[in-house]
Design an enzyme around this catalytic site. Structure first.
Site, PDB file in Angstrom:
ATOM      1  N   LYS A   9       0.858  -1.195   0.000  1.00  0.00           N
ATOM      2  CA  LYS A   9       0.000   0.000   0.000  1.00  0.00           C
ATOM      3  C   LYS A   9       0.887   1.236   0.000  1.00  0.00           C
ATOM      4  CE  LYS A   9      -4.526   0.287   0.558  1.00  0.00           C
ATOM      5  NZ  LYS A   9      -5.411  -0.424  -0.380  1.00  0.00           N
ATOM      6  N   THR A  55      -3.693  -5.539   0.489  1.00  0.00           N
ATOM      7  CA  THR A  55      -3.105  -4.220   0.742  1.00  0.00           C
ATOM      8  C   THR A  55      -3.986  -3.434   1.722  1.00  0.00           C
ATOM      9  OG1 THR A  55      -4.155  -3.062  -1.106  1.00  0.00           O
ATOM     10  CG2 THR A  55      -2.086  -4.208  -1.572  1.00  0.00           C
ATOM     11  N   ARG A 177      27.419  34.888  -9.147  1.00  0.00           N
ATOM     12  CA  ARG A 177      26.109  34.510  -9.688  1.00  0.00           C
ATOM     13  C   ARG A 177      25.183  34.139  -8.535  1.00  0.00           C
ATOM     14  NH1 ARG A 177      26.615  28.202 -11.869  1.00  0.00           N
ATOM     15  NH2 ARG A 177      27.487  27.382  -9.949  1.00  0.00           N
ATOM     16  N   GLN A 231      28.821  21.004  -8.160  1.00  0.00           N
ATOM     17  CA  GLN A 231      29.495  19.712  -7.970  1.00  0.00           C
ATOM     18  C   GLN A 231      30.450  19.763  -6.784  1.00  0.00           C
ATOM     19  OE1 GLN A 231      28.778  21.085 -10.930  1.00  0.00           O
ATOM     20  NE2 GLN A 231      28.659  19.589 -12.586  1.00  0.00           N
ATOM     21  N   HIS A 259      18.262  28.240 -12.357  1.00  0.00           N
ATOM     22  CA  HIS A 259      18.956  29.376 -12.967  1.00  0.00           C
ATOM     23  C   HIS A 259      18.206  30.695 -12.747  1.00  0.00           C
ATOM     24  CE1 HIS A 259      21.500  26.398 -14.684  1.00  0.00           C
ATOM     25  NE2 HIS A 259      20.561  25.897 -15.470  1.00  0.00           N
TER      26      HIS A 259
END
Ligand code: AZA
Length: 298
Positions: A9, A55, A177, A231, A259
């Site tokens: 479920k 279930t 940025r 990264q 962005h």
């Protein structure tokens, strides 16, 4: 030939009110999925339903075990309790998975009196805590804990340059940025674990410490590091968590790079000096990283 089968479920929603007194409460709102594996092949291949724990029964069991437990927190422990129940109760069920999402209801603290309200809560929307617990009868438990949807943005202190350039490259290098993302962080506990070890981790507050610690480390690294790239920053976050928590074997991050493009206002005789940005709904970068503890030398 049947080569894989599990069932259960999903999206079982439950709110548990733990009553410390008639008016002093703790609330835990969860969304639970439980999947079972076992000797159920004939329900698929021979239309023989004898092995199926419906279930609907699985759903009822989630409510009942939530009622019987003193608390459903930490969710790692409740997940283990659920898995253990199904594998212990039904001889032909030898594997179980519980995925639990916990919504972040935080106790209301009156800003004037600084008093924590006994039964009023505010939702930290969009962010959840999650746990995925799996039990296989002959191995034990494996546990992954998660932060999902932690939204963060920094308005400077993030650069991106020195990347590969070819005839298809238009991206300009930048020393300044916007860096914005919705963080998913997952940490995998060293395992396999037995139920008694999970109970011990829960009792000692270690699951909560790891959750709060991973969240603090993630935000601290995001805020304080002069980021060279998504990264590099996510790798450093993973290392920080492994350094802090010896019971954790690996850390995985998933981050969209959301962005924000600077709007050029030259035409209107306004400087373009990193003040006005247009948030982009799509596309977004999507960056993954898994950092695993090196194996101890024998
Ligand atoms: N990583 C970043 O941090 N920023 C980027 C990337 C990337 O891989 N690609 N474009 N911008």
């Amino acid at each position: 030939m049947l080569t894989g089968a599990k069932y259960g479920k999903s999206n079982v929603r439950v709110l548990k009110v733990k009553k410390l007194t008639a008016t002093h409460h703790v609330v835990s709102e969860l969304r639970v999925e439980v999947l079972l594996q076992g000797e159920v092949d004939e329900s698929y291949t021979k239309a023989d339903n004898a092995s199926i724990v419906p279930t609907d029964t699985i759903k009822n069991t989630i409510y009942i075990l939530a009622r019987d437990a003193d608390t459903v927190e930490p969710i790692e422990q409740f997940g283990a309790t659920l898995c253990n129940h199904f594998v212990s109760k039904y001889k032909h069920i030898y594997g179980a998975e519980a995925k639990i999402i916990q919504y972040k209801w935080e106790r209301y603290v009156d800003p004037n009196s600084k008093e924590a309200h006994p039964h009023s809560f505010i939702l930290r929307k969009g962010e959840t805590r999650e746990a995925h617990v799996t039990l296989s009868e002959n191995k034990g438990f494996e546990i992954d804990s998660y932060i999902v949807g932690l939204g963060v943005l920094k308005s400077t202190g993030s650069a991106f340059h020195g990347y590969n350039k070819c005839e298809y490259t238009t991206l300009k290098e930048t020393n300044d940025r916007i860096l914005a993302t919705d963080i998913l962080a997952k940490w995998t506990w060293k395992g396999p674990l037995q139920l008694s070890a999970i109970t011990e981790l829960a009792k000692s507050g270690r699951f909560d410490e790891a959750y709060e610690g991973a969240r603090d480390i993630t935000i601290h690294r995001f805020a304080h590091e002069n980021s060279a790239s998504v990264q590099a920053t996510m790798y450093n976050m993973g290392q920080d968590i492994l350094n802090r928590f010896e019971e954790i074997n690996s850390v995985h991050y998933e981050m969209p790079n959301k962005h924000y493009f600077e709007v050029n206002l030259d035409w209107f005789e306004r400087k373009s000096d990193n003040v006005i940005y247009a948030p982009q709904s799509d596309p977004n970068g999507l960056i993954f990283c898994t950092v695993t503890r090196p194996r101890a030398k024998l």
